[in-house]
Design a protein around this motif. Structure first.
Motif, short mmCIF file in Angstrom:
data_model
loop_
_atom_site.label_atom_id
_atom_site.label_comp_id
_atom_site.label_asym_id
_atom_site.label_seq_id
_atom_site.Cartn_x
_atom_site.Cartn_y
_atom_site.Cartn_z
N SER A 101 -1.99 10.68 -3.80
CA SER A 101 -2.68 9.40 -3.68
C SER A 101 -3.53 9.38 -2.41
CB SER A 101 -1.65 8.27 -3.62
OG SER A 101 -2.28 7.07 -3.30
N ARG A 102 -4.67 8.69 -2.47
CA ARG A 102 -5.55 8.56 -1.32
C ARG A 102 -5.54 7.15 -0.76
NH1 ARG A 102 -11.30 9.90 -2.68
NH2 ARG A 102 -10.90 7.90 -3.52
N THR A 103 -4.60 6.33 -1.16
CA THR A 103 -4.63 4.93 -0.76
C THR A 103 -4.63 4.74 0.75
OG1 THR A 103 -3.69 2.75 -1.19
CG2 THR A 103 -2.13 4.51 -0.84
N LEU B 90 -9.51 -1.14 2.33
CA LEU B 90 -9.32 -2.27 1.44
C LEU B 90 -10.68 -2.87 1.11
CD1 LEU B 90 -6.29 -3.94 3.22
CD2 LEU B 90 -6.27 -2.75 1.04
N THR C 251 1.87 5.90 -7.33
CA THR C 251 0.77 6.74 -7.82
C THR C 251 1.17 8.21 -7.81
OG1 THR C 251 -0.88 5.15 -7.08
CG2 THR C 251 -1.64 7.40 -7.44
N ARG D 48 0.83 -1.22 0.00
CA ARG D 48 0.00 0.00 0.00
C ARG D 48 0.86 1.26 0.00
NH1 ARG D 48 -5.97 -0.35 1.49
NH2 ARG D 48 -5.75 1.86 1.82
N ALA E 224 2.41 1.50 -3.40
CA ALA E 224 1.40 1.93 -4.38
C ALA E 224 1.16 3.43 -4.28
CB ALA E 224 0.10 1.17 -4.16
N GLU E 225 1.18 3.95 -3.06
CA GLU E 225 1.00 5.39 -2.88
C GLU E 225 2.16 6.16 -3.51
OE1 GLU E 225 0.38 8.63 0.70
OE2 GLU E 225 0.03 6.51 1.09
#
Length: 139
Positions: free
Chosen positions: A44-46, A51, A31, A24, A27-28
């Motif tokens: 990013s808003r991850t 989830l 992104t 995560r 990924a942030e």
């Protein structure tokens, strides 16, 4: 190496040497890198997006999830609403002692355990009785 790297090669963003458990955060970062390359001024808003399957199914004011109720019933043999609220979570120690989450949790437990509407009502009544007993000293 356990350290990941995010590289941009001719407009292709790649993640190298990563750990699955850190996906995560990675990924942030990836992104954010892509947004920068595309000229998009947004982060990013991850970190803020639950989830899949982890939506707040009980109450927006507490972090407890419907998935916790399901897990407690399926894997921990949790058979009573009061057991879930007072022993499986910190809901019983909140300002409202889990009142906002009691009915949603009871609905999830009813579905998981196959409770009748009468059993669900009885579980909610027992929960309210326990709360009343814990507050009796305030009178």
């Amino acid at each position: 190496s356990r350290q990941h790297r995010i590289v941009d090669t001719n407009g292709v963003v790649s993640v190298l040497d990563s750990k699955l458990t850190a996906y995560r955060g990675i990924a942030e970062e990836a992104t954010d890198r892509v947004c920068t390359l595309l000229g998009v001024d947004q982060k990013s808003r991850t970190a803020d997006v639950p989830l899949p399957g982890a939506q707040r199914g009980l109450t927006p004011s507490q972090p407890d999830l419907a998935a916790q109720v399901r897990f407690a019933v399926r894997e921990e043999q949790c058979a009573r609403l009061v057991d879930f609220i007072f022993r499986r979570t910190a809901l019983g120690f909140t300002q409202d002692q889990g009142a906002a989450a009691a009915e949603p949790a009871a609905r999830v437990m009813a579905t998981e355990a196959g409770w009748t509407p009468q059993r669900t009502a009885a579980e909610l009544a027992l929960y309210r009785q326990v709360v009343a007993q814990t507050q009796a000293f305030r009178r």
